[in-house]
Design a protein around this motif. Sequence first.
Motif, PDB file in Angstrom:
ATOM      1  N   VAL A 113      -4.345 -39.202  28.353  1.00 47.36           N
ATOM      2  CA  VAL A 113      -3.795 -38.920  29.673  1.00 47.36           C
ATOM      3  C   VAL A 113      -2.425 -39.586  29.751  1.00 47.36           C
ATOM      4  O   VAL A 113      -2.309 -40.793  29.522  1.00 47.36           O
ATOM      5  CB  VAL A 113      -4.704 -39.437  30.800  1.00 47.36           C
ATOM      6  CG1 VAL A 113      -4.026 -39.281  32.161  1.00 47.36           C
ATOM      7  CG2 VAL A 113      -6.034 -38.692  30.790  1.00 47.36           C
ATOM      8  N   LEU A 146      -2.003 -34.642  37.637  1.00 46.79           N
ATOM      9  CA  LEU A 146      -2.018 -33.277  37.123  1.00 46.79           C
ATOM     10  C   LEU A 146      -3.179 -33.146  36.156  1.00 46.79           C
ATOM     11  O   LEU A 146      -3.279 -33.891  35.182  1.00 46.79           O
ATOM     12  CB  LEU A 146      -0.707 -32.943  36.407  1.00 46.79           C
ATOM     13  CG  LEU A 146       0.557 -32.907  37.261  1.00 46.79           C
ATOM     14  CD1 LEU A 146       1.257 -34.265  37.220  1.00 46.79           C
ATOM     15  CD2 LEU A 146       1.506 -31.826  36.775  1.00 46.79           C
ATOM     16  N   ARG A 147      -4.045 -32.181  36.410  1.00 49.54           N
ATOM     17  CA  ARG A 147      -5.211 -31.970  35.552  1.00 49.54           C
ATOM     18  C   ARG A 147      -4.931 -30.861  34.537  1.00 49.54           C
ATOM     19  O   ARG A 147      -4.253 -29.881  34.834  1.00 49.54           O
ATOM     20  CB  ARG A 147      -6.436 -31.614  36.399  1.00 49.54           C
ATOM     21  CG  ARG A 147      -7.032 -32.782  37.141  1.00 49.54           C
ATOM     22  CD  ARG A 147      -8.200 -32.329  38.003  1.00 49.54           C
ATOM     23  NE  ARG A 147      -7.732 -31.541  39.118  1.00 49.54           N
ATOM     24  CZ  ARG A 147      -7.513 -32.010  40.348  1.00 49.54           C
ATOM     25  NH1 ARG A 147      -7.727 -33.286  40.602  1.00 49.54           N
ATOM     26  NH2 ARG A 147      -7.089 -31.227  41.308  1.00 49.54           N
ATOM     27  N   GLN A 150      -0.659 -30.928  29.769  1.00 54.04           N
ATOM     28  CA  GLN A 150       0.704 -30.882  30.320  1.00 54.04           C
ATOM     29  C   GLN A 150       1.726 -31.086  29.199  1.00 54.04           C
ATOM     30  O   GLN A 150       2.750 -31.731  29.381  1.00 54.04           O
ATOM     31  CB  GLN A 150       0.872 -31.968  31.390  1.00 54.04           C
ATOM     32  CG  GLN A 150      -0.164 -31.956  32.486  1.00 54.04           C
ATOM     33  CD  GLN A 150      -0.075 -30.723  33.362  1.00 54.04           C
ATOM     34  OE1 GLN A 150       1.008 -30.210  33.621  1.00 54.04           O
ATOM     35  NE2 GLN A 150      -1.216 -30.241  33.829  1.00 54.04           N
ATOM     36  N   SER A 158      -0.644 -36.140  26.850  1.00 52.19           N
ATOM     37  CA  SER A 158      -1.016 -35.481  28.105  1.00 52.19           C
ATOM     38  C   SER A 158      -1.996 -34.343  27.838  1.00 52.19           C
ATOM     39  O   SER A 158      -1.880 -33.258  28.386  1.00 52.19           O
ATOM     40  CB  SER A 158       0.231 -34.959  28.831  1.00 52.19           C
ATOM     41  OG  SER A 158       0.992 -36.009  29.365  1.00 52.19           O
ATOM     42  N   GLY A 161      -4.345 -34.496  30.988  1.00 51.18           N
ATOM     43  CA  GLY A 161      -3.557 -34.426  32.204  1.00 51.18           C
ATOM     44  C   GLY A 161      -2.541 -35.554  32.229  1.00 51.18           C
ATOM     45  O   GLY A 161      -2.330 -36.262  31.240  1.00 51.18           O
ATOM     46  N   THR A 162      -1.922 -35.729  33.378  1.00 52.67           N
ATOM     47  CA  THR A 162      -0.862 -36.717  33.546  1.00 52.67           C
ATOM     48  C   THR A 162      -0.981 -37.378  34.907  1.00 52.67           C
ATOM     49  O   THR A 162      -1.268 -36.706  35.905  1.00 52.67           O
ATOM     50  CB  THR A 162       0.528 -36.057  33.409  1.00 52.67           C
ATOM     51  OG1 THR A 162       0.659 -35.483  32.105  1.00 52.67           O
ATOM     52  CG2 THR A 162       1.645 -37.062  33.633  1.00 52.67           C
TER      53      THR A 162
END
Length: 727
Positions: A113, A146-147, A150, A158, A161-162
């Motif tokens: 992540v 953010l899921r 990315q 990422s 997500g992020t």
Amino acid sequence: MNNKLPGNTLRKQTPNAKLMYLAPLCAAISFGQSSHAEIEEVVVTASKRGASNIQDMATNISALGSDSLKKIGANGFRDFAKHIAGLSSIDNGPGNQQIIIRGLASSTGAAQVGTYFDEIPASGSGGTNVRQTDLQLYDLERVEVLRGPQGTLYGGGSQGGTIRYITNKPNFDQVEGSVQMDAATRSRSGGEVYQLNAMINAPLIEDTLALRGVVFYRDSDGYANLPDLNQRGTDTEETRGGRLMASWQISDKTKLDASVWYQNMEVGDRPQVTLASDSRSGSVKTPFTDKLNMANVTLEHRFDSATLTLTHSDYNRDALYAFDVSQFVPGSGGVFQTRDTQLQSSEIRLASNLDGDIQYIVGAFYQQRQADSISAGFFVDDDTGNIVAEQTKFFDTRTDAEFSNKAIFGELTYQATEQLELLAGFRSFKITTDSQANELLTPFGPPSGLADPLHSESDDTIFKLQASYDINEDALAYLVFSEGFREGGANNINLLTSGGNPAPASFDPDFVKNLELGWKTQFLEKQLTVNGAVYYMQWDDIQVGLLDQNQAFGYTDNAGKASLKGIELETRITPDALPGFSASVNFNYSEQQLDENTIQFDNGDNTAGRDGDDLPNTSPVSAGLILEQRFELAGHQAFVNFSTSYTGKALTTFSFRDPSARRTGDYVLAVARFGLDTENWSASLYVNNLFDERKPVNWTVEARPGIPDRILTTQPRAIGVNLEFHF
């Protein structure tokens, strides 16, 4: 400085003017009139194309603004994660979290992540035991989550997500400041927790130059006991730090932001205890320290048709992690690992603001990292649990690693019709890693001495394709295919596998492909918001941690694949019929399974993962609820807030075929809070972990029979008061 983009204009929220009278609770307290619960309209910048209302973004993103963070009493990751669908972590103690989104979790390799503090990337900079750091959240504008992969905009790390932590920037208009004090007492003989935060903002040159400074201090007693040392509450925590930010409005079109950050966390002992009580046997303390220095400078210039952003960051982290190895050595001994990471990152990007149907963002990224680590084994003093001065080591390994990441990226958006928008993106990267170990002293396997240097290179291109459709002003849907990756690297030392063959000198990146259908909707004149997504992800070339033939040293290899699928829902209701009331609900259901056997299973280890097994440390169900009522009390605004979260069951291994498998999760945590705001003061009373749940969140199974397992638990109940003065 933010530009308005086609399809991303801010939707206006119509205030509701209805008023209501609340019945008196008692003769001494009267309640005045209160307006409808305010909707905190969160504007986010995750697209790197300017500011957008979260409901107008065809992206699976959640955000908590400053008001929401305050109402749930969020001081760190633990406090807000339970209110974001699909977000969780493996808790390794204070300041040391392995963050997980959508159940994408690995026991080895870099973070999955991405973590950003404003423009500062902090991904991929931990280690096997040193995971993502946890900054104090005072004076934060918002948290964006953010899921899903990315990779195009945010690069390596990422995959799941992020997370972006966005701070309040210097204010050019006025001098302002705040001082906050928080004090709480905890159950389970956990003592007291104190926190003091302060902020000052000062314009130096009107409309041109401003400074903003933040300082914080946290002091916490412990609740873990070591009877063999006759010591109680060994897991004390002391954290201090701050940041200084400057904004220079060079011209109407050019702005320079600069910041320096500092945080120093010292934990006296990891709070490992037994399932039966808040104590553990042995006489080895396991401290954790985390010293963080960061700096960033960002220049933004607006042309007539685009915005140019140049940003450079320095991220320096010194961490110490310790663990007890007494069961393997003749005496009370611990291994102490230090990791010194120096990370420099630079990015240049150009985001368009064209009048036509086409918009773009293009950029280049460069990152360089130097990581030096030492793993040293010492015998400790049986009376104090500390290292004996000038004690002879029984283990000493040094590792130096150098890493570079070069990338170019871009996204192109085409407004095909008034309602349909198409997007295509890519990121091409090249990663190089060099690693060398020096075995100064080891009782295991490889001979001591300087090992051969190991080298790794990898390059690839990942893509993103998306179509979004504005159904009407209050509804949009999107379909996206996206990819994410995690850096590969060189192993630390030349080893032999369990079969006697040479272990790989390096390992490749692993990749995640994601297919997702999402929606953003509002109903009943925006009284009801329902956002969600269903997804399917494929995880290929998984980085797996393996042990050498002596079962003493670890290395990383690529093998296997897994599939992850699920649904995420987030709902908020602010009914006109109940002025001042709001309710937010998040729910996640997911499945994470191996699609083929692990290397160990194919090599005859029946306890290892096989096709169809669930991934370790992944919970299929999680949910959260926030209920809030705002009202007027003695002429001031007040609120009552109740939040609760459910963490579902998870297994620490692939299956119960492994005798070391243990269950974690399956618990509910609740928080109650009552607050009052005046013109210059805010005050609240709260209870964290209202029902005093004590459940395992991390589990270590000891190798030798007869030694009790060690667990990390949910935090003890805390009853506290928070006071803030602001001017």
